[in-house]
Design an enzyme around this catalytic site. Structure first.
Site, PDB file in Angstrom:
ATOM      1  N   ASN A   1       1.006  -1.199   0.015  1.00  0.00           N
ATOM      2  CA  ASN A   1      -0.172   0.101   0.069  1.00  0.00           C
ATOM      3  C   ASN A   1       0.959   1.229   0.015  1.00  0.00           C
ATOM      4  O   ASN A   1       2.037   1.148  -0.068  1.00  0.00           O
ATOM      5  CB  ASN A   1      -1.027   0.165   1.248  1.00  0.00           C
ATOM      6  CG  ASN A   1      -0.020   0.015   2.507  1.00  0.00           C
ATOM      7  OD1 ASN A   1       0.594   0.927   2.985  1.00  0.00           O
ATOM      8  ND2 ASN A   1      -0.331  -1.155   3.216  1.00  0.00           N
TER       9      ASN A   1
ATOM     10  N   ASP B   1      -3.660 -10.495  12.729  1.00  0.00           N
ATOM     11  CA  ASP B   1      -4.091  -8.868  13.206  1.00  0.00           C
ATOM     12  C   ASP B   1      -3.194  -8.593  14.471  1.00  0.00           C
ATOM     13  O   ASP B   1      -3.369  -9.268  15.600  1.00  0.00           O
ATOM     14  CB  ASP B   1      -5.694  -8.538  13.685  1.00  0.00           C
ATOM     15  CG  ASP B   1      -5.805  -7.126  13.604  1.00  0.00           C
ATOM     16  OD1 ASP B   1      -5.194  -6.575  14.448  1.00  0.00           O
ATOM     17  OD2 ASP B   1      -6.715  -6.785  12.966  1.00  0.00           O
ATOM     18  N   ILE B   2      -2.273  -7.668  14.184  1.00  0.00           N
ATOM     19  CA  ILE B   2      -1.073  -7.536  15.307  1.00  0.00           C
ATOM     20  C   ILE B   2      -1.556  -6.935  16.511  1.00  0.00           C
ATOM     21  O   ILE B   2      -1.168  -7.093  17.579  1.00  0.00           O
ATOM     22  CB  ILE B   2       0.075  -6.694  14.409  1.00  0.00           C
ATOM     23  CG1 ILE B   2       0.683  -7.561  13.358  1.00  0.00           C
ATOM     24  CG2 ILE B   2       1.107  -6.128  15.636  1.00  0.00           C
ATOM     25  CD1 ILE B   2       1.404  -6.826  12.487  1.00  0.00           C
TER      26      ILE B   2
ATOM     27  N   LYS C   1     -11.143  -4.536  18.408  1.00  0.00           N
ATOM     28  CA  LYS C   1      -9.734  -4.748  18.803  1.00  0.00           C
ATOM     29  C   LYS C   1      -9.218  -4.308  20.171  1.00  0.00           C
ATOM     30  O   LYS C   1      -8.138  -4.598  20.649  1.00  0.00           O
ATOM     31  CB  LYS C   1      -8.707  -4.044  17.745  1.00  0.00           C
ATOM     32  CG  LYS C   1      -8.967  -4.279  16.276  1.00  0.00           C
ATOM     33  CD  LYS C   1      -7.943  -3.727  15.239  1.00  0.00           C
ATOM     34  CE  LYS C   1      -8.368  -4.072  13.898  1.00  0.00           C
ATOM     35  NZ  LYS C   1      -7.400  -4.395  12.760  1.00  0.00           N
TER      36      LYS C   1
HETATM   37  O1  PMT Z   1       2.732   6.267   6.643  1.00  0.00           O
HETATM   38  P1  PMT Z   1       2.052   7.523   6.153  1.00  0.00           P
HETATM   39  O2  PMT Z   1       2.430   7.628   4.577  1.00  0.00           O
HETATM   40  O3  PMT Z   1       2.446   8.696   7.023  1.00  0.00           O
HETATM   41  O4  PMT Z   1       0.356   7.416   6.406  1.00  0.00           O
HETATM   42  C1  PMT Z   1      -0.043   7.264   7.495  1.00  0.00           C
HETATM   43  C2  PMT Z   1      -1.291   6.303   7.654  1.00  0.00           C
HETATM   44  C3  PMT Z   1      -2.275   6.755   6.714  1.00  0.00           C
HETATM   45  C4  PMT Z   1      -0.686   4.860   7.141  1.00  0.00           C
HETATM   46  C5  PMT Z   1      -1.711   6.195   9.063  1.00  0.00           C
HETATM   47  O5  PMT Z   1      -2.030   7.405   9.654  1.00  0.00           O
HETATM   48  C6  PMT Z   1      -2.586   5.288   9.496  1.00  0.00           C
HETATM   49  O6  PMT Z   1      -3.898   5.480   9.229  1.00  0.00           O
HETATM   50  N1  PMT Z   1      -2.492   3.821   9.670  1.00  0.00           N
HETATM   51  C7  PMT Z   1      -3.330   2.665   9.724  1.00  0.00           C
HETATM   52  C8  PMT Z   1      -3.517   2.226   8.563  1.00  0.00           C
HETATM   53  C9  PMT Z   1      -4.341   1.101   8.586  1.00  0.00           C
HETATM   54  O7  PMT Z   1      -4.083  -0.124   7.867  1.00  0.00           O
HETATM   55  O8  PMT Z   1      -5.495   0.897   9.179  1.00  0.00           O
HETATM   56  P2  PMT Z   1      -6.655  -0.132   8.961  1.00  0.00           P
HETATM   57  O9  PMT Z   1      -7.858   0.580   9.540  1.00  0.00           O
HETATM   58  O10 PMT Z   1      -6.411  -0.980   8.090  1.00  0.00           O
HETATM   59  O11 PMT Z   1      -6.049  -0.896  10.449  1.00  0.00           O
HETATM   60  C10 PMT Z   1      -6.659  -0.613  11.831  1.00  0.00           C
HETATM   61  C11 PMT Z   1      -5.428  -1.060  12.880  1.00  0.00           C
HETATM   62  O12 PMT Z   1      -5.320  -2.144  12.967  1.00  0.00           O
HETATM   63  C12 PMT Z   1      -4.241  -0.051  12.507  1.00  0.00           C
HETATM   64  O13 PMT Z   1      -3.918   0.164  13.930  1.00  0.00           O
HETATM   65  C13 PMT Z   1      -3.370  -1.244  12.104  1.00  0.00           C
HETATM   66  O14 PMT Z   1      -2.002  -0.748  12.165  1.00  0.00           O
HETATM   67  C14 PMT Z   1      -3.829  -2.488  12.854  1.00  0.00           C
HETATM   68  N2  PMT Z   1      -3.647  -3.624  12.033  1.00  0.00           N
HETATM   69  C15 PMT Z   1      -4.371  -4.081  10.705  1.00  0.00           C
HETATM   70  C16 PMT Z   1      -4.197  -5.199  10.346  1.00  0.00           C
HETATM   71  C17 PMT Z   1      -3.278  -6.235  10.641  1.00  0.00           C
HETATM   72  N3  PMT Z   1      -3.375  -7.247  10.084  1.00  0.00           N
HETATM   73  N4  PMT Z   1      -2.668  -5.712  11.938  1.00  0.00           N
HETATM   74  C18 PMT Z   1      -2.718  -4.643  12.368  1.00  0.00           C
HETATM   75  O15 PMT Z   1      -2.219  -4.567  13.432  1.00  0.00           O
END
Ligand code: PMT
Length: 245
Positions: free
Chosen positions: A54, A150-151, A185
């Site tokens: 991504n 999911d970490i 979560k």
């Molecule tokens: O890196 P930049 O270009 O500065 O951009 C910043 C950002 C937009 C990436 C950042 O601000 C942000 O929003 N990060 C979260 C991105 C994300 O994957 O969000 P999500 O809604 O898909 O995931 C929800 C949460 O679960 C997040 O805390 C993610 O780290 C965590 N997760 C998701 C999937 C997974 N398999 N394991 C996780 O721990």
């Protein structure tokens, strides 16, 4: 190249940031605390030359690492591949895939007081990785995907869980979806991040978030990721301390 390496003097900006962090004790809201931050994308191999990923640049996570360090924390930054150097004083653990990020987090998260999941972890990976480069063919190709672990949610399986801060990158129904992730979560706080709009979110220098907690909602308007990270760290430190009382 002359740009990086052992013995090279830090840039003036980095020297000022380091000195400010250590001289201004009023801002040391995380003094003595151990903070782990995930940052950047993960990349999931398809074959030896191709992968799924991504647009995360790591800027937000690295700014958080800098802000937490400046606030007095001992910081471990678990980062996917990005074109940035870790802030001086921060311990960097470099990974590629979601599985590697999970293993790196699990290796020391039990010793942490606070965990911040800023990484854009791939939700899916190819079910199998081809050992040789897939040959081009005129046929439509299907790649079977399987969910990654999911970490952030996995912290709930720990005997002692750190204060957990998640991000929710959403393109619609931002607050509702973010609150859903806060509950699902079992996070203490979640940063609702409206992505997919010009000038904020993935890759940009600026960002804006709504900080959501179980009885908390704070709007942090568009500003540089550096300034935003400082505001987030201040809110995280306050909420963490209130929870400990
Ligand atoms: O890196 P930049 O270009 O500065 O951009 C910043 C950002 C937009 C990436 C950042 O601000 C942000 O929003 N990060 C979260 C991105 C994300 O994957 O969000 P999500 O809604 O898909 O995931 C929800 C949460 O679960 C997040 O805390 C993610 O780290 C965590 N997760 C998701 C999937 C997974 N398999 N394991 C996780 O721990």
């Amino acid at each position: 190249c002359g740009e990086s390496g052992a013995g090279r003097l830090l840039t003036l900006t980095e020297i000022v940031v380091q000195l400010t962090a250590h001289l201004n004790s009023a801002e040391q809201c995380l003094a003595g605390k151990k903070v782990m931050i995930t940052a950047g994308p993960t990349i999931e191999a398809i074959d030896p030359v191709r992968f799924l990923s991504n647009h995360s640049s790591g800027k937000m996570g690295y700014a958080l690492a800098q802000a937490a360090y400046s606030a007095g924390a001992e910081v471990t930054l678990v980062s996917g591949p990005v074109a940035m150097s870790a802030p001086a004083g921060v311990t960097l653990v470099s990974v590629h895939s979601a599985e590697q990020m999970f293993n790196a987090v699990q290796a020391s998260v039990q010793q942490m007081d606070i965990f911040i999941g800023c990484a854009a972890v791939a939700d899916y990976r190819p079910e199998s990785v081809q050992s040789q480069k897939i040959k081009k063919s005129p046929e439509v190709m299907t790649i079977q995907l399987t969910p990654t672990i999911d970490i952030l949610a996995s912290l709930n399986d720990l005997p002692t869980k750190p204060f957990a801060v998640g991000f929710a990158a959403e393109t619609q129904n931002i607050k509702d979806y973010a609150l859903g992730k806060l509950e699902a979560k079992k996070c203490d706080l979640i940063m609702a991040n409206h992505v997919g709009i010009e000038g904020t979110g993935f890759g940009s220098d600026d960002n804006a978030v709504t900080v959501l907690g179980h009885d908390l909602q704070i709007e942090l308007p568009k500003q540089s990721k550096t300034m935003l990270a400082r505001a987030m760290i201040s809110i995280i430190a306050d909420t963490y301390k209130q929870r400990k009382l």
